[in-house]
Scaffold this motif. Structure first.
Motif, PDB file in Angstrom:
ATOM      1  N   ARG A  55      11.460  -6.397  21.434  1.00 53.26           N
ATOM      2  CA  ARG A  55      10.880  -5.317  21.149  1.00 53.26           C
ATOM      3  C   ARG A  55      11.676  -4.297  20.137  1.00 53.26           C
ATOM      4  N   VAL A  56      12.997  -4.268  20.220  1.00 53.18           N
ATOM      5  CA  VAL A  56      13.991  -3.524  19.421  1.00 53.18           C
ATOM      6  C   VAL A  56      14.112  -4.080  18.269  1.00 53.18           C
ATOM      7  N   VAL A  57      14.030  -5.542  18.201  1.00 52.20           N
ATOM      8  CA  VAL A  57      14.351  -6.186  16.846  1.00 52.20           C
ATOM      9  C   VAL A  57      12.989  -6.040  16.012  1.00 52.20           C
ATOM     10  N   GLU A  58      11.644  -6.247  16.845  1.00 55.58           N
ATOM     11  CA  GLU A  58      10.613  -5.835  16.039  1.00 55.58           C
ATOM     12  C   GLU A  58      10.514  -4.414  15.348  1.00 55.58           C
ATOM     13  N   CYS A  59      11.042  -3.457  16.421  1.00 54.73           N
ATOM     14  CA  CYS A  59      11.026  -1.943  15.934  1.00 54.73           C
ATOM     15  C   CYS A  59      11.855  -1.746  14.776  1.00 54.73           C
ATOM     16  N   LEU A  60      13.063  -2.403  14.742  1.00 52.27           N
ATOM     17  CA  LEU A  60      13.926  -2.280  13.428  1.00 52.27           C
ATOM     18  C   LEU A  60      13.315  -2.719  12.116  1.00 52.27           C
ATOM     19  N   HIS A  61      12.573  -3.649  12.196  1.00 52.58           N
ATOM     20  CA  HIS A  61      11.984  -4.505  11.146  1.00 52.58           C
ATOM     21  C   HIS A  61      10.596  -3.871  10.871  1.00 52.58           C
ATOM     22  N   THR A  62       9.996  -3.231  11.436  1.00 50.93           N
ATOM     23  CA  THR A  62       8.638  -2.864  11.059  1.00 50.93           C
ATOM     24  C   THR A  62       8.226  -1.397  11.385  1.00 50.93           C
ATOM     25  N   SER A  63       9.253  -0.620  11.351  1.00 49.12           N
ATOM     26  CA  SER A  63       9.141   0.729  11.607  1.00 49.12           C
ATOM     27  C   SER A  63      10.197   1.492  10.793  1.00 49.12           C
ATOM     28  N   ASP A  64      10.117   2.833  10.974  1.00 47.36           N
ATOM     29  CA  ASP A  64      11.069   3.855  10.284  1.00 47.36           C
ATOM     30  C   ASP A  64      12.166   4.056  11.182  1.00 47.36           C
ATOM     31  N   MET A  65      12.388   3.393  12.261  1.00 49.08           N
ATOM     32  CA  MET A  65      13.610   3.547  13.252  1.00 49.08           C
ATOM     33  C   MET A  65      14.877   3.464  12.718  1.00 49.08           C
TER      34      MET A  65
END
Length: 120
Positions: free
Chosen positions: A78-88
């Motif tokens: 979920r963290v990996v996805e968040c970093l690749h598909t968001s403004d995080m």
């Protein structure tokens, strides 16, 4: 192609307290702790868990990239996805820059830090 997710609401939730704590940090250690704790808390909110700790993030004010995520965070899908598909990434970069600026200020003016400590 995955859609772009925005965590600006999460950013608005954490930013006021983060800035307040960074601005009142008395030492470079305080800056490190505030940054790492805030980032861990944000990822705990994103993953709906309590498994990430301050020790899962490292703060490096002297490097070009001012932070590094630990193995626990890098392994969490979920963290990996968040970093690749968001403004995080942008949010973390902004927070790291704020923390770096305060760290630099405290390093340049240790007498102010020491006088604050002596008053309390």
């Amino acid at each position: 192609m995955p859609s772009h997710i925005s965590y600006s609401k999460l950013e608005r939730t954490y930013t006021p307290d983060f800035r307040n704590k960074i601005n009142t940090a008395r030492s470079t250690n305080d800056v490190y702790n505030v940054f790492c704790h805030t980032v861990a808390s944000m990822f705990n909110d994103i993953t709906d868990s309590k498994k990430f700790r301050d020790s899962d993030i490292d703060f490096y004010p002297e490097r070009e990239c001012h932070y590094e995520l630990g193995t626990n965070l890098k392994r969490e899908p979920r963290v990996v996805e968040c970093l690749h598909t968001s403004d995080m990434g942008r949010i973390l970069d902004n927070m790291a820059q704020t923390a770096t600026n305060r760290h630099t200020h405290l390093m340049k003016h240790p007498e102010k830090t020491n006088s604050k400590i002596m008053r309390h």
